[in-house]
Every structure is written in structure tokens, then in C-alpha cells.
Design a protein around this motif. Structure first.
Motif, PDB file in Angstrom:
ATOM      1  N   THR A 234      78.033  27.734  -7.118  1.00  0.00           N
ATOM      2  CA  THR A 234      78.391  26.312  -7.151  1.00  0.00           C
ATOM      3  C   THR A 234      79.833  26.226  -7.652  1.00  0.00           C
ATOM      4  O   THR A 234      80.151  26.717  -8.740  1.00  0.00           O
ATOM      5  CB  THR A 234      77.440  25.558  -8.084  1.00  0.00           C
ATOM      6  OG1 THR A 234      76.101  25.750  -7.607  1.00  0.00           O
ATOM      7  CG2 THR A 234      77.769  24.076  -8.100  1.00  0.00           C
ATOM      8  N   ARG A 235      80.683  25.672  -6.832  1.00  0.00           N
ATOM      9  CA  ARG A 235      82.119  25.708  -7.133  1.00  0.00           C
ATOM     10  C   ARG A 235      82.427  25.106  -8.518  1.00  0.00           C
ATOM     11  O   ARG A 235      83.110  25.700  -9.330  1.00  0.00           O
ATOM     12  CB  ARG A 235      82.903  24.933  -6.070  1.00  0.00           C
ATOM     13  CG  ARG A 235      82.831  25.563  -4.688  1.00  0.00           C
ATOM     14  CD  ARG A 235      83.831  26.691  -4.551  1.00  0.00           C
ATOM     15  NE  ARG A 235      83.861  27.229  -3.200  1.00  0.00           N
ATOM     16  CZ  ARG A 235      83.889  28.513  -2.918  1.00  0.00           C
ATOM     17  NH1 ARG A 235      83.853  29.403  -3.894  1.00  0.00           N
ATOM     18  NH2 ARG A 235      83.935  28.934  -1.687  1.00  0.00           N
ATOM     19  N   VAL A 236      81.953  23.880  -8.712  1.00  0.00           N
ATOM     20  CA  VAL A 236      82.213  23.184  -9.978  1.00  0.00           C
ATOM     21  C   VAL A 236      80.919  22.517 -10.423  1.00  0.00           C
ATOM     22  O   VAL A 236      80.376  21.683  -9.697  1.00  0.00           O
ATOM     23  CB  VAL A 236      83.319  22.114  -9.810  1.00  0.00           C
ATOM     24  CG1 VAL A 236      83.558  21.393 -11.141  1.00  0.00           C
ATOM     25  CG2 VAL A 236      84.597  22.740  -9.283  1.00  0.00           C
ATOM     26  N   VAL A 237      80.432  22.908 -11.577  1.00  0.00           N
ATOM     27  CA  VAL A 237      79.216  22.285 -12.104  1.00  0.00           C
ATOM     28  C   VAL A 237      79.604  21.099 -12.994  1.00  0.00           C
ATOM     29  O   VAL A 237      79.152  19.970 -12.789  1.00  0.00           O
ATOM     30  CB  VAL A 237      78.391  23.304 -12.918  1.00  0.00           C
ATOM     31  CG1 VAL A 237      77.149  22.639 -13.518  1.00  0.00           C
ATOM     32  CG2 VAL A 237      77.989  24.475 -12.036  1.00  0.00           C
ATOM     33  N   GLU A 238      80.445  21.362 -13.952  1.00  0.00           N
ATOM     34  CA  GLU A 238      80.936  20.319 -14.844  1.00  0.00           C
ATOM     35  C   GLU A 238      82.392  20.018 -14.471  1.00  0.00           C
ATOM     36  O   GLU A 238      83.206  20.953 -14.378  1.00  0.00           O
ATOM     37  CB  GLU A 238      80.869  20.811 -16.295  1.00  0.00           C
ATOM     38  CG  GLU A 238      81.385  19.814 -17.296  1.00  0.00           C
ATOM     39  CD  GLU A 238      81.470  20.405 -18.705  1.00  0.00           C
ATOM     40  OE1 GLU A 238      81.417  21.655 -18.829  1.00  0.00           O
ATOM     41  OE2 GLU A 238      81.584  19.628 -19.657  1.00  0.00           O
ATOM     42  N   PRO A 239      82.725  18.771 -14.202  1.00  0.00           N
ATOM     43  CA  PRO A 239      84.113  18.471 -13.825  1.00  0.00           C
ATOM     44  C   PRO A 239      85.097  18.993 -14.868  1.00  0.00           C
ATOM     45  O   PRO A 239      84.805  18.982 -16.070  1.00  0.00           O
ATOM     46  CB  PRO A 239      84.139  16.941 -13.758  1.00  0.00           C
ATOM     47  CG  PRO A 239      82.718  16.539 -13.524  1.00  0.00           C
ATOM     48  CD  PRO A 239      81.885  17.555 -14.238  1.00  0.00           C
ATOM     49  N   ILE A 240      86.242  19.452 -14.398  1.00  0.00           N
ATOM     50  CA  ILE A 240      87.254  19.968 -15.335  1.00  0.00           C
ATOM     51  C   ILE A 240      88.191  18.815 -15.727  1.00  0.00           C
ATOM     52  O   ILE A 240      88.265  17.801 -15.025  1.00  0.00           O
ATOM     53  CB  ILE A 240      88.031  21.151 -14.713  1.00  0.00           C
ATOM     54  CG1 ILE A 240      88.816  20.719 -13.473  1.00  0.00           C
ATOM     55  CG2 ILE A 240      87.070  22.276 -14.357  1.00  0.00           C
ATOM     56  CD1 ILE A 240      89.681  21.834 -12.865  1.00  0.00           C
ATOM     57  N   PRO A 241      88.906  18.952 -16.816  1.00  0.00           N
ATOM     58  CA  PRO A 241      89.766  17.852 -17.278  1.00  0.00           C
ATOM     59  C   PRO A 241      90.831  17.473 -16.249  1.00  0.00           C
ATOM     60  O   PRO A 241      91.281  18.307 -15.456  1.00  0.00           O
ATOM     61  CB  PRO A 241      90.397  18.417 -18.552  1.00  0.00           C
ATOM     62  CG  PRO A 241      89.463  19.479 -19.011  1.00  0.00           C
ATOM     63  CD  PRO A 241      88.893  20.072 -17.774  1.00  0.00           C
TER      64      PRO A 241
END
Lengths: 291, 226
Positions: free
Chosen positions: B22-29
Motif C-alpha cells: 500500500t503506497r501510503v497508509v497514513e498521509p504524510i505532512p
């Protein structure tokens, strides 16, 4: 600098992104000498002595196909091909003539011992045959064998072409395209519908076959133009080329007359055994006699 | 190596819903960027052992807002076979709240795959929609959710009906975060409602039953301007 290296690597990858698995799809086994009944490799079945073929009815020969020497074995009497009915056996992807020898002997007992002549051969790159395997080679080598039979006096109305697994491609092809002979009967065992359906069935998605292969094999379309009646064998437990969609699609697309023997419990390689040797022989004999 | 082994490799290589972590699980800042390398795919029986299909991809993630990360990826394995295989998507943080000594969150990720080959330029489009719940304690993040992949075509070769259009894939994973890197492992139960026997590739059968197959992935992410 690192960005340049990265971009260079990426461009290089794209530029050289021509890897194709086609040449790896063929699985030829080489040999210097055919051992036939003495072959001690792994086999699906071995026939008893009642199926032995007299030595004087086994003729090993080679011919040239597009400049490559390819080898075949004719079971029967080569001097009476002009009046005999002959089964041309196009074998599968694994092994070589030795691996399929028991099957050839079975066919030599259809309707009684040596009632029909049987020709089994190795495509380019298989067994003793020279060259490298390719899709074109399996068609051309089959064509060369048909030409050899024709040169011996065979006519299409006495030719049965039998394809097993990968061999269903040349068998179907030469039943639907102009060649040296037009077979009167077509027998397919464990056929695949097409390279495209093989890709899509394996991937679950509707992917163009070009994504992985250049193979043009398309039995399901070619068979629409087949001039010969069809007998199709397929095991219900075939996990390499599933009966549905492969065998059923090929069968459905044949214009007829046709008959199918879906063998309960048989896998990709044991149809004659699971069906029963006698039943298998009878199915073929009855098919030939009734068409 | 037999035909089945060979085809297992090539088929596994095109199991699109299974091509990366999964490319991004938690959005980055917001404003942050990162580059991700992913390896892995469906588990297949090959050469007498079990291995993940060696799918590799490279992706770029960009924090558009604190709760929205855009990403784009290129599948390198497909590229080696002349297939340009891109994935583009956005991860949106729906909800996040503190929980015990960490925090939990929920994200959704609409994305799509675009594939075309360099031989005949046959192009396909596949949408995907992921829902992930996650829980973070400091450098550790565990997540679970559903990756949903859609096949829009009604017919496959020879005008046969495409038997399935929605492929749902339960997913669990773990991330470890350092200052500059993120390490990720992920398991995905691929298409549990699709029979995986009677297929050319010899897919691993979860729990000994032919219900889909298991995908295993490793992700390595380099934070660029954090």
C-alpha cells in the motif's frame, strides 16, 4: 549526479525493455538416441507387452524442415502409406518422442494392432531434432511431416491429426489452414483456447496477451474454420489448462460434426489412463469409423 | 523448469492488484516528499519452493495537505517486459484520534492503474479503492484494511464473459519509521472469493483451500525533505 544516474538507468530499462518469455515457454528435452520402450524417464503410464510393436514396424527417419534436420518415427509399413490411414501425432511441450512413445503405441492399437499407421515426431529442438523451438517451428515441422506423408502417397482423406496439449496448436492450425494435406479427422486432447485466454485466465483480468507473450496460438478462433470433424478429450481436473474455459471454448467454436469426451477425474496428462486404455482406444476408433 | 513454472512467473507479474505494498497508509505532512521501493507479489510455488512473485516498483509520494498525499508509481518488473505500468492515487485521511499512548486513524485511497505495452500499445485502465485503518505508537504503525480492485471490461478473449469485476483483498501490514526511512511489510489475501486452482500459475492456497492466494510485500521508503 544521482538524479542523472537514476534517469539514465530508467531510460536504459525502457530502451531494453524487450524481455519476452516466449522462448522459455518451450520445454524441450534433448537426446542423442531414442530409447522407446527402454526409456527409463518418468512416464504417466507404461503399456504391457500386449502393446509391443514389432521392430520391423518401427521406422526412425529424419527430414529437413526449413533447413533443420527433424526426426520422426513411423509405426507401420512405410511402403503402404499410399493406401493406409495414418494418425499424425503432435506431442506436447514436455519431453520428446520417448516420453510420448507409450501414447504412440496406444494409437497403433486403435481398431486392432497396426490397423492404422502412426507418425510421431520431434519438433525443432526436441529429442534429436536440430534447431531451437519456436511457435513457427512447431507449425513448420508439422507441415514438413505432412509433406513427407504426402510424398509417400497419403491423401488428406486418410489422415487423422492428433494434437495433445501444445500439439493441439499445429493440429488445429493445419486443420483450418491450407497445407500439404487437409486432415479428414481432428483429435484434440487437453487443448488450450489461445495464448490470450491463457494470460487472462491466469491473471484474472482482461489483459492483452502482448503484455507477456508474442505467441499467436489461437485454437479457439482457428477451429471455427476447421474442415475436419472433431473429437476432443479433456480431463475435468486439468489444472494446467482447465476444461472451462479452454477445452469448452475450443469445442463450442468448432462448427461440427464434433464430439467431446470430458474425462471425470483426469488431469492434464492422464486422460487415457483415467478414461481407461480400452475405452480411449474405442472412442478414437468409433470416431474414425463414424466420420 | 516446466511450462507451469514459467507461466507462474509471468502471470504473477501481471496480477495487478498485487503489485506493490500500500503506497501510503497514513498521509504524510504537507510539503513532504518521499520515494518508495516495493518488492513482492502473490506467493507462488516455484522451483520446488514458495516465493513471492518478484514484482518491483518505484513510487513518489507528495504531501499535498496534511491529510492528503498524492502518489505515482512505476512498475519496474512490467517495464522489463515492455509494459509501461503506472499507478496514480491519492490517500486521504478521513479520521484520526488519540488512543491510549498512540493514535488511530482511517484513510481511503482512490487510485488507478494505467498499462500499455510498447509492442502494440494496447492500453488498459483499472481503478482501485483502498480503505485502511491504522494505529500508531511512536515509530510503529500497524494497519489493516481492504484493497478493492476493479475490472471494468465485460468480456475477455473469444467474447467470453469476464467472470468477475470486483476483487477485494483483505490486507494487514506493519511499518517501522526512522528519521529518514520507513520500512514496511504487508500481507494481502488476494481475491479470497476467487478459486485459485485450475489456473496456470501454481498460486499458494491460503489455509490449504483454493480461495485466492496470499501476497507478500516489502516496502522501503526514503524520506526526502523531512
Amino acid at each position: 549526479m544521482r538524479k542523472i544516474i537514476f534517469l539514465g538507468a530508467l531510460i536504459g530499462l525502457i530502451a531494453f525493455s524487450c524481455a519476452r518469455l516466449d522462448s522459455f515457454l518451450f520445454n524441450p528435452y534433448k537426446t542423442d538416441e531414442y530409447k522407446l520402450d527402454a526409456y527409463d524417464g518418468k512416464l504417466q503410464f507404461r503399456l504391457g507387452p500386449e502393446f509391443d510393436i514389432p521392430q520391423d514396424k518401427i521406422h526412425l527417419f529424419s527430414i529437413s524442415s526449413q533447413g533443420y534436420k527433424i526426426w520422426g518415427i513411423y509405426i507401420g509399413d512405410t511402403t503402404t502409406i499410399s493406401s493406409d490411414t495414418v494418425i499424425l501425432y503432435c506431442h506436447g511441450n514436455t519431453g520428446h518422442i520417448d516420453y510420448y512413445w507409450q501414447r504412440a503405441k496406444l494409437l497403433a492399437h486403435v481398431g486392432g494392432k497396426l490397423r492404422y499407421g502412426v507418425l510421431i515426431f520431434d519438433y525443432r529442438g526436441y529429442g534429436k531434432s536440430e534447431g531451437e523451438p519456436s511457435e513457427e517451428a512447431i507449425y513448420e515441422d508439422t507441415k514438413a511431416m505432412m509433406q513427407w506423408l504426402k510424398d509417400k502417397g497419403l491423401t488428406g482423406d486418410r489422415l487423422v491429426i492428433y494434437g495433445y496439449s501444445m500439439g493441439t496448436a499445429p493440429a488445429t492450425y493445419w486443420s483450418s489452414h491450407d497445407g500439404p494435406l487437409t486432415p479428414r479427422w481432428l483429435i484434440l486432447e487437453a487443448p488450450f483456447a489461445s495464448a490470450e485466454l491463457m494470460v487472462q485466465d491466469g491473471a484474472y483480468f482482461v489483459l492483452p496477451k502482448q503484455y507477456v507473450t508474442d505467441l499467436e496460438i489461437n485454437n479457439a478462433e482457428w477451429i471455427k474454420n476447421a474442415k475436419a470433424p472433431l473429437l476432443l478429450f479433456h480431463g475435468t481436473e486439468d489444472k494446467l489448462l482447465a476444461l472451462d474455459p479452454h477445452g469448452k471454448t475450443v469445442f463450442d467454436n468448432h462448427p461440427g460434426p464434433k464430439q467431446a469426451v470430458f474425462v471425470e477425474g483426469a488431469t492434464h496428462s492422464d486422460v487415457p489412463v483415467i478414461l481407461g486404455i480400452e475405452a480411449y482406444i474405442s472412442e478414437i476408433y468409433n470416431f474414425i469409423k463414424s466420420h | 523448469m516446466n511450462l507451469k513454472d514459467i507461466i507462474a512467473v509471468l502471470m504473477g507479474g501481471i496480477f495487478l492488484s498485487a503489485c506493490s505494498v500500500t503506497r501510503v497508509v497514513e498521509p504524510i505532512p504537507q510539503g513532504k516528499q518521499e520515494v518508495q521501493f516495493s518488492f513482492g507479489g502473490p506467493l507462488i510455488h516455484l522451483f520446488g519452493t514458495t516465493i513471492p512473485t518478484p514484482l518491483t516498483s518505484l513510487a513518489y509520494n507528495y504531501g499535498c495537505k496534511d491529510n492528503l498525499t498524492l502518489s505515482g508509481g512505476l512498475n519496474l518488473t512490467s517495464l522489463a517486459f515492455g509494459v509501461i505500468h503506472l499507478d496514480l492515487g491519492a490517500t486521504y485521511g478521513l479520521w484520526q484520534d488519540s488512543l491510549n499512548s498512540g493514535y488511530a486513524g482511517l484513510s481511503i485511497r482512490p487510485s488507478f492503474y494505467l498499462t500499455t505495452d510498447i509492442y502494440q500499445w494496447q492500453t488498459r485502465f483499472f481503478p482501485q479503492f483502498d480503505v485502511m485503518g491504522y494505529y500508531r505508537i511512536k515509530k510503529h504503525l500497524v494497519y489493516a484494511g481492504l484493497v478493492n480492485f476493479f475490472e471494468l471490461k465485460r468480456a475477455r478473449a473469444h467474447n467470453l464473459p469476464q467472470p468477475k469485476h470486483w476483487f477485494w483483498n483483505p490486507t494487514i501490514g506493519y511499518q517501522f519509521e526512522s528519521e529518514k526511512w520507513r520500512w514496511q511489510v504487508e500481507f494481502r489475501w488476494l481475491a479470497p472469493d476467487v478459486r485459485s486452482d485450475y489456473r496456470v500459475p501454481d498460486y499458494v492456497q491460503p489455509f490449504g483451500k483454493p480461495n485466492g492466494t496470499i501476497g507478500f510485500y516489502i516496502g522501503i521508503t526514503r524520506k526526502i525533505n523531512w
